[in-house]
Motif scaffolding. Structure first.
Motif, PDB file in Angstrom:
ATOM      1  N   THR A   1       0.929  -1.490   0.191  1.00  0.00           N
ATOM      2  CA  THR A   1       0.137  -0.202  -0.596  1.00  0.00           C
ATOM      3  C   THR A   1       0.949   1.396   0.236  1.00  0.00           C
ATOM      4  O   THR A   1       1.481   1.860   1.158  1.00  0.00           O
ATOM      5  CB  THR A   1      -0.885  -0.147   1.102  1.00  0.00           C
ATOM      6  N   THR A   2       0.988   1.408  -0.997  1.00  0.00           N
ATOM      7  CA  THR A   2       1.551   3.352  -0.867  1.00  0.00           C
ATOM      8  C   THR A   2       1.599   3.829  -0.328  1.00  0.00           C
ATOM      9  O   THR A   2       2.636   4.986   0.204  1.00  0.00           O
ATOM     10  CB  THR A   2       1.658   3.568  -2.909  1.00  0.00           C
ATOM     11  N   THR A   3       0.579   4.330   0.180  1.00  0.00           N
ATOM     12  CA  THR A   3       0.685   5.465   1.977  1.00  0.00           C
ATOM     13  C   THR A   3       0.424   4.977   2.748  1.00  0.00           C
ATOM     14  O   THR A   3       0.839   5.847   3.561  1.00  0.00           O
ATOM     15  CB  THR A   3      -1.264   5.498   1.152  1.00  0.00           C
ATOM     16  N   ASN A   4       0.946   3.557   2.967  1.00  0.00           N
ATOM     17  CA  ASN A   4       2.108   3.639   3.968  1.00  0.00           C
ATOM     18  C   ASN A   4       3.489   3.491   4.247  1.00  0.00           C
ATOM     19  O   ASN A   4       4.068   3.213   4.803  1.00  0.00           O
ATOM     20  CB  ASN A   4       1.690   2.108   4.128  1.00  0.00           C
ATOM     21  N   LEU A   5       3.838   4.007   2.491  1.00  0.00           N
ATOM     22  CA  LEU A   5       5.252   3.884   2.696  1.00  0.00           C
ATOM     23  C   LEU A   5       5.280   5.814   2.872  1.00  0.00           C
ATOM     24  O   LEU A   5       4.566   6.646   2.571  1.00  0.00           O
ATOM     25  CB  LEU A   5       5.505   3.788   1.405  1.00  0.00           C
TER      26      LEU A   5
ATOM     27  N   GLN B   1       1.199   9.762   4.658  1.00  0.00           N
ATOM     28  CA  GLN B   1       0.874  11.862   5.005  1.00  0.00           C
ATOM     29  C   GLN B   1       0.371  12.584   5.834  1.00  0.00           C
ATOM     30  O   GLN B   1       0.048  13.327   5.717  1.00  0.00           O
ATOM     31  CB  GLN B   1       0.367  12.361   3.003  1.00  0.00           C
ATOM     32  N   PHE B   2       0.329  11.614   6.671  1.00  0.00           N
ATOM     33  CA  PHE B   2       0.051  11.987   8.374  1.00  0.00           C
ATOM     34  C   PHE B   2       0.803  13.003   8.759  1.00  0.00           C
ATOM     35  O   PHE B   2       2.453  12.245   7.972  1.00  0.00           O
ATOM     36  CB  PHE B   2      -0.996  11.738   8.843  1.00  0.00           C
TER      37      PHE B   2
END
Length: 189
Positions: free
Chosen positions: A7-11, A138-139
């Motif tokens: 999951t690229t949002t977790n990178l 992105q948080f």
């Protein structure tokens, strides 16, 4: 074999900002993870180079018995954590932080710094740090080191073709049985 699902949002990629404060300084609330720490208690240490790194080193003692060949258990016998970076702003204030205090003075057209040369029996002046960086999606992620001290060598190198940096390797220390030495919080919305 099934393909790896990423999951690229977790990178996570990106810089962190480092703040220093007095030991016991009021910490920002977890709900303020996306806000700059209050300047009344926390000082931005400025630019860094080569990132800011949290390292946790745990040492476990092995438990064994004669009747079983495998390790039957482990007990934590030592834990260390550090926050490490190179400070890109070679100010006297940052030098004072890396040398764990000292005496500063200023006047018309100058400021000065003298390192602490007190007895080895004198208790050092511990301080706190906040490391603000990115979390998944992105948080923001905040790491608070509650009782820190630089226990590594400090050098201030001037060279013709390289930027002057102040290396900083802060060791975390025990606070109390009810207060963890560091705290992590991630923004989730």
């Amino acid at each position: 074999m099934s393909p790896i699902s990423v999951t690229t949002t977790n990178l996570i990629q990106g810089p962190a900002t480092l703040y220093s404060g007095a030991f016991g300084a009021t910490e920002p609330a977890d709900t303020a993870v996306n806000a700059i720490p209050p300047a009344s208690s926390w000082t931005d240490m400025g630019g860094t180079q080569d990132g800011v790194k949290l390292s946790v080193d745990q040492t476990y003692s092995e438990l064994e018995v004669d009747q079983i060949t495998l390790r039957v258990g482990s007990r934590l016998t030592k834990a260390d954590f550090t926050i490490e970076t190179s400070l890109a702003e070679a100010t006297l204030e940052n030098l004072s932080t890396t040398l764990n205090g000292g005496t500063s003075a200023s006047g018309a057209g100058f400021k000065s710094y003298d390192p602490n040369v007190s007895s080895s029996a004198t208790q050092p002046t511990y301080f706190a740090v906040i490391m603000d960086g990115y979390a998944p999606n992105q948080f923001r992620r905040r790491i608070i080191g509650r009782r820190m001290l630089n226990t590594d060598s400090v050098e201030l190198a001037y060279t013709k073709d390289k930027q002057t940096l102040i290396p900083l390797k802060l060791a975390g220390h025990y606070v109390s049985a009810s207060i963890a030495p560091f705290h992590l919080v991630d923004q989730t919305s």
